[in-house]
Design a protein around this motif. Sequence first.
Motif, PDB file in Angstrom:
ATOM      1  N   ILE A   1      -5.214   5.115   2.572  1.00  0.00           N
ATOM      2  CA  ILE A   1      -5.525   3.692   2.486  1.00  0.00           C
ATOM      3  C   ILE A   1      -4.449   2.873   3.189  1.00  0.00           C
ATOM      4  O   ILE A   1      -4.735   1.897   3.907  1.00  0.00           O
ATOM      5  CB  ILE A   1      -5.661   3.249   1.020  1.00  0.00           C
ATOM      6  N   ALA A   2      -3.181   3.289   3.024  1.00  0.00           N
ATOM      7  CA  ALA A   2      -2.079   2.575   3.684  1.00  0.00           C
ATOM      8  C   ALA A   2      -2.188   2.696   5.204  1.00  0.00           C
ATOM      9  O   ALA A   2      -1.891   1.737   5.930  1.00  0.00           O
ATOM     10  CB  ALA A   2      -0.740   3.142   3.208  1.00  0.00           C
TER      11      ALA A   2
ATOM     12  N   LYS B   1      -1.771  10.879  -4.145  1.00  0.00           N
ATOM     13  CA  LYS B   1      -0.836  10.372  -3.142  1.00  0.00           C
ATOM     14  C   LYS B   1      -1.458  10.411  -1.754  1.00  0.00           C
ATOM     15  O   LYS B   1      -1.288   9.471  -0.960  1.00  0.00           O
ATOM     16  CB  LYS B   1       0.448  11.201  -3.174  1.00  0.00           C
ATOM     17  N   ASN B   2      -2.196  11.477  -1.443  1.00  0.00           N
ATOM     18  CA  ASN B   2      -2.843  11.572  -0.127  1.00  0.00           C
ATOM     19  C   ASN B   2      -3.900  10.482   0.041  1.00  0.00           C
ATOM     20  O   ASN B   2      -4.048   9.902   1.129  1.00  0.00           O
ATOM     21  CB  ASN B   2      -3.491  12.944   0.045  1.00  0.00           C
ATOM     22  N   TYR B   3      -4.607  10.178  -1.035  1.00  0.00           N
ATOM     23  CA  TYR B   3      -5.638   9.133  -0.962  1.00  0.00           C
ATOM     24  C   TYR B   3      -5.003   7.759  -0.730  1.00  0.00           C
ATOM     25  O   TYR B   3      -5.444   6.990   0.137  1.00  0.00           O
ATOM     26  CB  TYR B   3      -6.458   9.132  -2.249  1.00  0.00           C
ATOM     27  N   VAL B   4      -3.942   7.462  -1.485  1.00  0.00           N
ATOM     28  CA  VAL B   4      -3.265   6.172  -1.326  1.00  0.00           C
ATOM     29  C   VAL B   4      -2.624   6.066   0.053  1.00  0.00           C
ATOM     30  O   VAL B   4      -2.638   5.002   0.689  1.00  0.00           O
ATOM     31  CB  VAL B   4      -2.215   5.993  -2.437  1.00  0.00           C
TER      32      VAL B   4
ATOM     33  N   VAL C   1       1.060   6.137  -8.216  1.00  0.00           N
ATOM     34  CA  VAL C   1       0.091   7.169  -8.587  1.00  0.00           C
ATOM     35  C   VAL C   1       0.725   8.540  -8.766  1.00  0.00           C
ATOM     36  O   VAL C   1       0.048   9.480  -9.181  1.00  0.00           O
ATOM     37  CB  VAL C   1      -1.021   7.261  -7.519  1.00  0.00           C
ATOM     38  N   SER C   2       2.009   8.673  -8.466  1.00  0.00           N
ATOM     39  CA  SER C   2       2.650   9.983  -8.587  1.00  0.00           C
ATOM     40  C   SER C   2       3.135  10.263 -10.008  1.00  0.00           C
ATOM     41  O   SER C   2       3.640  11.352 -10.282  1.00  0.00           O
ATOM     42  CB  SER C   2       3.831  10.079  -7.617  1.00  0.00           C
ATOM     43  N   ASN C   3       2.992   9.286 -10.895  1.00  0.00           N
ATOM     44  CA  ASN C   3       3.431   9.481 -12.282  1.00  0.00           C
ATOM     45  C   ASN C   3       2.381  10.234 -13.087  1.00  0.00           C
ATOM     46  O   ASN C   3       1.168  10.150 -12.816  1.00  0.00           O
ATOM     47  CB  ASN C   3       3.699   8.131 -12.957  1.00  0.00           C
TER      48      ASN C   3
ATOM     49  N   ALA D   1       0.826  -1.210   0.000  1.00  0.00           N
ATOM     50  CA  ALA D   1       0.000   0.000   0.000  1.00  0.00           C
ATOM     51  C   ALA D   1       0.858   1.257   0.000  1.00  0.00           C
ATOM     52  O   ALA D   1       0.528   2.256  -0.671  1.00  0.00           O
ATOM     53  CB  ALA D   1      -0.935  -0.004   1.213  1.00  0.00           C
ATOM     54  N   ASN D   2       1.971   1.228   0.728  1.00  0.00           N
ATOM     55  CA  ASN D   2       2.875   2.383   0.719  1.00  0.00           C
ATOM     56  C   ASN D   2       3.555   2.551  -0.628  1.00  0.00           C
ATOM     57  O   ASN D   2       3.789   3.678  -1.089  1.00  0.00           O
ATOM     58  CB  ASN D   2       3.935   2.223   1.816  1.00  0.00           C
ATOM     59  N   GLU D   3       3.891   1.434  -1.254  1.00  0.00           N
ATOM     60  CA  GLU D   3       4.570   1.496  -2.548  1.00  0.00           C
ATOM     61  C   GLU D   3       3.675   2.090  -3.629  1.00  0.00           C
ATOM     62  O   GLU D   3       4.162   2.659  -4.619  1.00  0.00           O
ATOM     63  CB  GLU D   3       5.023   0.090  -2.944  1.00  0.00           C
ATOM     64  N   LYS D   4       2.362   2.006  -3.435  1.00  0.00           N
ATOM     65  CA  LYS D   4       1.434   2.542  -4.431  1.00  0.00           C
ATOM     66  C   LYS D   4       1.529   4.059  -4.565  1.00  0.00           C
ATOM     67  O   LYS D   4       1.079   4.615  -5.570  1.00  0.00           O
ATOM     68  CB  LYS D   4       0.004   2.139  -4.083  1.00  0.00           C
TER      69      LYS D   4
END
Length: 468
Positions: free
Chosen positions: A166-167, A160-163, A116-118, A109-112
């Motif tokens: 979730i993490a 990034k804040n959303y992911v 999403v930052s691309n 989850a952290n790696e996501k």
Amino acid sequence: MKGIINNTEKLKEKETVQITISILSFIINKLKGTFYLKSIFNSSLFTIRVSFSAYNYSLISFHYKKALTFIFLLFFFHFSYAQQLESYIKEAEQNNPQIQAFELRYAIANEKTNEVSNIPNTQFSAGYFVSEPETRTGAQRAKFSVQQMLPWFGTITARKNYVTSIAETEYVDITILKRKLALSVSTSFYQLFSLYKKQKILEDNIGLLKNYEKLALTSVEVGKASAVDVLKLQIRQNELKQKKEILEQEYLSEVAVFNSFLNRKSNLEIVLPTEMNLPVTNFRIDEEDLSLNPELLKYDKLYESIQQSELLNQKERAPQIGFGLDYVPVSQRSDVMMSDNGKDIIMPMVSVSIPVFNKKYNSKTRQNELRQQEIEAEKNEKHNQLKVLLAKAISTMNIAKIQFKTQQENLIQTKNAEQILIKNYETGTVNFNDILDIQELQLKFKTQQIESIQLFYIQAAIHNYLTN
């Protein structure tokens, strides 16, 4: 001069003893009824006789160095039980495969956040004119294009804040799992202690029955008892041996369960305390203790993730801007001479993507609102469930203390009755049926006492799961 020095040294030693006894008295008052205290005071390592007056303490057969040693042992044994259980819980957390799986899920989850930052992919295209279009400056041979779309300002940050939210929810799941594992380890630990102490009680009772059997054989020889009394005592011993063997099998089974929580070999030995007593103070129900329970904090994290999802939804409904470049190579014309003959074409481009039909985003906003209401309702329901569990745990703990106190009083009465029966034997009358009844009552009260201790600490573990 020498006498003055000796008196001074004695005075210092006396003051040291007084301070030591004061500290010891304070510790005894503070730790009264807690773990290991009873076993230490029943020890024959030290003989303490302390008399209190208004101004001084007198100590007989007790050196102040021994007092300091006693205090050290008191603290050591008091905290060794809690430290041992805590070490088992930490070992379980480190070795448990389910926690390892959850930690990997959290790492994913952290790696996501990097995923999403691309920005969107850059588009490249190339075309070749089969039939070359003629222009004033020459024929166009091919076309090459490159284009890059960019999300609206702040969209990537919102993703990034959303992911991340979730993490954080995944991390709360790890905390909940660790608490449940600690509860399981503690429960199994207290069950092991109960099975261990019950075996010891049965051993003591079997030994006591053997003494009674010797007493009965002596009584048979002098005509004070019959052989039936001896047989009854032997039958009772056989029954207790059977119960002890059953408890041994249950103990081995529970050892395997305990070791499974620690993910290690099932036959490894477990270090258990020799004694566990109940604290003096009663517990009260305080709903504020539930405020930091991770099962409730999880709903707060879920609510926050829905908020971040809505912020992302608002960003995604904004236009997207694109930048590009077209390149067209042009052939020179041989039939005419002019400026810019065969000059290649370069065309910068700007594009805008506007969500004209935004019903999808409106629907997602409504879904987020409903989801937040659902989370609030679920949190209230979970809070009510935990509140009931806390009330039951505290009530059961206090009930266990009441039962323990009653059983302690009953044990004192049975001890007195036993002494009376022994004295009757000395006077020439003995009833071994009464002895068996008293012995069975003692066994019953001691067993119930251990069960009360087990019940109390299992509920204390539940209390700890709910409030800490």
